[in-house]
Design a protein around this motif. Structure first.
Motif, mmCIF file in Angstrom:
data_model
loop_
_atom_site.group_PDB
_atom_site.id
_atom_site.type_symbol
_atom_site.label_atom_id
_atom_site.label_comp_id
_atom_site.label_asym_id
_atom_site.label_seq_id
_atom_site.Cartn_x
_atom_site.Cartn_y
_atom_site.Cartn_z
ATOM 1 N N LYS A 9 9.707 62.857 -102.906
ATOM 2 C CA LYS A 9 9.123 63.910 -102.041
ATOM 3 C C LYS A 9 7.773 64.418 -102.552
ATOM 4 C CE LYS A 9 13.067 63.731 -99.863
ATOM 5 N NZ LYS A 9 13.192 62.882 -98.645
ATOM 6 N N ARG A 10 7.086 63.610 -103.343
ATOM 7 C CA ARG A 10 5.764 64.007 -103.870
ATOM 8 C C ARG A 10 4.682 63.341 -103.009
ATOM 9 N NH1 ARG A 10 7.006 62.394 -110.038
ATOM 10 N NH2 ARG A 10 4.766 62.748 -110.317
ATOM 11 N N THR A 11 4.599 63.816 -101.756
ATOM 12 C CA THR A 11 3.795 63.133 -100.748
ATOM 13 C C THR A 11 2.292 63.203 -101.010
ATOM 14 O OG1 THR A 11 3.921 65.130 -99.391
ATOM 15 C CG2 THR A 11 5.536 63.404 -98.955
ATOM 16 N N LYS A 12 1.826 64.351 -101.508
ATOM 17 C CA LYS A 12 0.385 64.473 -101.763
ATOM 18 C C LYS A 12 -0.066 63.523 -102.867
ATOM 19 C CE LYS A 12 0.023 69.250 -100.134
ATOM 20 N NZ LYS A 12 -0.267 70.662 -100.472
ATOM 21 N N GLU A 13 0.768 63.377 -103.902
ATOM 22 C CA GLU A 13 0.440 62.435 -104.980
ATOM 23 C C GLU A 13 0.471 61.001 -104.473
ATOM 24 O OE1 GLU A 13 2.359 63.383 -108.903
ATOM 25 O OE2 GLU A 13 3.255 64.976 -107.691
ATOM 26 N N GLN A 28 10.449 70.831 -95.405
ATOM 27 C CA GLN A 28 10.353 72.247 -95.036
ATOM 28 C C GLN A 28 11.593 72.706 -94.274
ATOM 29 O OE1 GLN A 28 6.688 72.352 -92.845
ATOM 30 N NE2 GLN A 28 5.407 72.068 -94.656
ATOM 31 N N GLN A 29 12.071 71.859 -93.367
ATOM 32 C CA GLN A 29 13.273 72.188 -92.611
ATOM 33 C C GLN A 29 14.491 72.283 -93.522
ATOM 34 O OE1 GLN A 29 13.345 69.089 -89.663
ATOM 35 N NE2 GLN A 29 12.038 70.206 -88.233
ATOM 36 N N ALA A 30 14.589 71.330 -94.482
ATOM 37 C CA ALA A 30 15.708 71.342 -95.424
ATOM 38 C C ALA A 30 15.667 72.605 -96.286
ATOM 39 C CB ALA A 30 15.670 70.085 -96.301
ATOM 40 N N ALA A 31 14.457 73.020 -96.683
ATOM 41 C CA ALA A 31 14.316 74.222 -97.488
ATOM 42 C C ALA A 31 14.742 75.471 -96.710
ATOM 43 C CB ALA A 31 12.878 74.363 -97.971
ATOM 44 N N ARG A 32 14.340 75.527 -95.429
ATOM 45 C CA ARG A 32 14.719 76.689 -94.609
ATOM 46 C C ARG A 32 16.235 76.738 -94.396
ATOM 47 N NH1 ARG A 32 9.753 75.547 -91.743
ATOM 48 N NH2 ARG A 32 10.879 74.214 -90.275
ATOM 49 N N LYS A 80 3.558 59.327 -91.420
ATOM 50 C CA LYS A 80 4.855 59.285 -92.104
ATOM 51 C C LYS A 80 4.943 60.342 -93.196
ATOM 52 C CE LYS A 80 7.248 55.800 -90.321
ATOM 53 N NZ LYS A 80 8.673 55.892 -89.907
ATOM 54 N N LEU A 81 3.843 60.594 -93.868
ATOM 55 C CA LEU A 81 3.845 61.606 -94.924
ATOM 56 C C LEU A 81 4.083 62.994 -94.339
ATOM 57 C CD1 LEU A 81 0.836 60.300 -97.049
ATOM 58 C CD2 LEU A 81 3.265 60.092 -97.592
ATOM 59 N N ARG A 82 3.462 63.284 -93.203
ATOM 60 C CA ARG A 82 3.667 64.590 -92.557
ATOM 61 C C ARG A 82 5.115 64.741 -92.069
ATOM 62 N NH1 ARG A 82 -1.854 64.190 -90.407
ATOM 63 N NH2 ARG A 82 -3.107 65.819 -91.395
ATOM 64 N N GLN A 83 5.676 63.658 -91.550
ATOM 65 C CA GLN A 83 7.067 63.715 -91.112
ATOM 66 C C GLN A 83 7.982 64.060 -92.285
ATOM 67 O OE1 GLN A 83 7.778 59.893 -89.294
ATOM 68 N NE2 GLN A 83 6.783 60.450 -87.376
ATOM 69 N N ALA A 84 7.705 63.449 -93.441
ATOM 70 C CA ALA A 84 8.509 63.736 -94.631
ATOM 71 C C ALA A 84 8.335 65.197 -95.068
ATOM 72 C CB ALA A 84 8.118 62.791 -95.769
#
Length: 459
Positions: free
Chosen positions: A305-309, A449-453, A440-444
């Motif tokens: 889940k380290r999408t930016k990297e 974010q949804q999982a965190a909420r 795909k990165l934005r979808q992840a």
């Protein structure tokens, strides 16, 4: 490259340099093969080059499974799901071995008919029948070896396949020399000996890779584990893998078609293209290893889940690779005529090869752009987009345009080569826009974010 961009304990350089050594040794194997086979005849070189394109095309049938499993292994390990990664490795090995057996039987049964179907000149058919039946009969070894290497490499252990490549090269070169030149009391078997040498070295490599594979994951793989088959995981492999298989099929079948077009032009053009393949491989070796290292790194980062990297890692690998392949292409441009002279003394074949050296300066950056970003997209599961991109570009530009301009209009080898360059840039530029869009990165990220909420709400 020394900036130590970390993937757990693995930097891009730590992942890439063993892959480079492995690929470099494979290059030496191919170059030595070509050099030694050239001592038999230029016709033998044409047969080996043609046959290898056929084998590459057939490899797509099991690459669907091995490549898909490799990416998922890296993603699952990044997500710390080690048990699923282990199961994926077992499933991939069983399925690709079965596919390899089917391919081997077909090539043993009808080598001449296959060569004739692909328009190989009649005078090359006797050599092709021998080489295709022996090396093709060992395709099951290629299938198993590819899957074992891919699984091991995607655990982050890129050194083990490198060491195996060293041993395989030593054995292959020793047997090649022995069978071609009759050294150490071996019989002189010509191209038949080269085929036997290839299969023997692959058999030994497969045995050692299998031994390493058994201990590649967190728990050793035992004989009863080969009964494992998880339908859900296999469905995931096919979901991500079948577009990869189609993608590779597009490339290898386009190359096979191009070799058939060259065979229509004449055996000299076919032989010159085979020699140029060797020089191109030298140019792209380190760039390819970086692109493969980037794929492993991006897949691990995406799984964690380290999408930016993951996004930045692709560009870093691309920039490094572009510099390297461009420098290598310039070197080959200035010494290419001398390198071709090692393989053949035929002035016509050398002249044909030299005519492509300036075009190679354009080809290499396009290949790097395409492979670095294409591998990155595959690493995050965006394989269907890459498949569609390849189907359009390779069928229309690399294949159809090559035939129309190079064969029908008679513009020849240089025109066909130019169509190959146009195909690489078209696919590379499309992949660049896709990566910049970060779909795909934005979808992840949205999923995280949804999982965190949901976790907060549940708490």
């Amino acid at each position: 490259m020394g900036s130590r961009q970390q993937l757990g304990n693995y930097s891009l350089w730590m992942l890439s340099w063993p892959i480079f050594i492995e690929l470099f040794l494979q290059f030496l194997l191919g170059a030595a093969d070509t050099l030694m086979v050239s001592k038999i005849s230029d016709d033998a070189v044409a047969v080996v080059g043609f046959s290898n394109q056929l084998f590459n095309a057939l490899m797509a049938l099991f690459t669907t499974v091995s490549s898909g499993a490799g990416i998922l292994i890296a993603q699952r390990l990044g997500a710390r799901d080690r048990e699923s990664a282990r199961t994926l490795g077992v499933i991939a090995l069983k399925v690709t071995a079965l596919i390899g057996v089917v391919i081997s039987v077909a090539l043993i049964a009808a080598p001449r008919q296959i060569a004739m179907l692909l328009q190989l000149p009649d005078r090359l058919l006797p050599l092709a029948e021998i080489y295709i039946s022996i090396v093709g009969g060992g395709m099951v070894l290629t299938a198993v070896m590819t899957t074992l290497s891919t699984s091991i490499r995607n655990t982050g252990n890129t050194k083990a396949p490198m060491y195996i490549a060293v041993g395989m090269n030593i054995v292959h070169l020793f047997l090649n020399s022995s069978f071609i030149f009759g050294h150490f009391g071996f019989p002189q078997l010509g191209l038949t000996g080269v085929a036997i040498s290839t299969v023997t070295s692959r058999l030994l490599a497969t045995i050692v890779l299998f031994y390493i594979f058994l201990s590649a994951f967190h728990r050793p793989i035992r004989l009863p584990d080969f009964k494992l088959f998880d339908r859900k995981l296999f469905h995931e492999v096919l979901k991500i893998g079948w577009p990869l298989g189609v993608n590779m099929s597009c490339w290898v079948f386009s190359q096979l078609a191009i070799f058939s077009f060259l065979a229509m032009l004449g055996s000299a053009e076919l032989t010159a293209r085979t020699y140029m393949n060797t020089l191109e491989s030298f140019c792209f070796l380190l760039g390819q290893s970086i692109a493969m290292g980037v794929q492993i790194q991006v897949a691990h980062l995406f799984g964690a889940k380290r999408t930016k990297e993951a996004y930045r890692s692709a560009y870093r690998g691309l920039y490094i690779g572009l510099v390297i392949v461009s420098v290598n292409a310039v070197i080959v441009y200035f010494v290419g005529d001398k390198m071709l002279g090692f393989f053949t003394s035929d002035p016509h074949i050398i002249a044909l090869g030299v005519s492509l050296l300036s075009l190679n300066l354009l080809l290499q950056p396009g290949k790097m752009l395409n492979m670095a970003l294409g591998n990155s997209l595959s690493a995050i599961g965006d394989t269907r987009f890459m498949m569609t991109n390849s189907l359009i570009s390779m069928s229309l530009i690399a294949t159809l345009l090559s035939y129309v301009l190079g064969v029908k209009l008679g513009w020849g080898l240089s025109c066909i080569y130019s169509c190959m360059i146009a195909d690489e840039y078209f696919r590379g530029i499309i992949a660049l826009f896709r990566w910049r869009g970060r779909k795909k990165l934005r979808q992840a990220e949205i999923g995280m974010q949804q999982a965190a909420r949901q976790a907060v709400a549940a708490g």
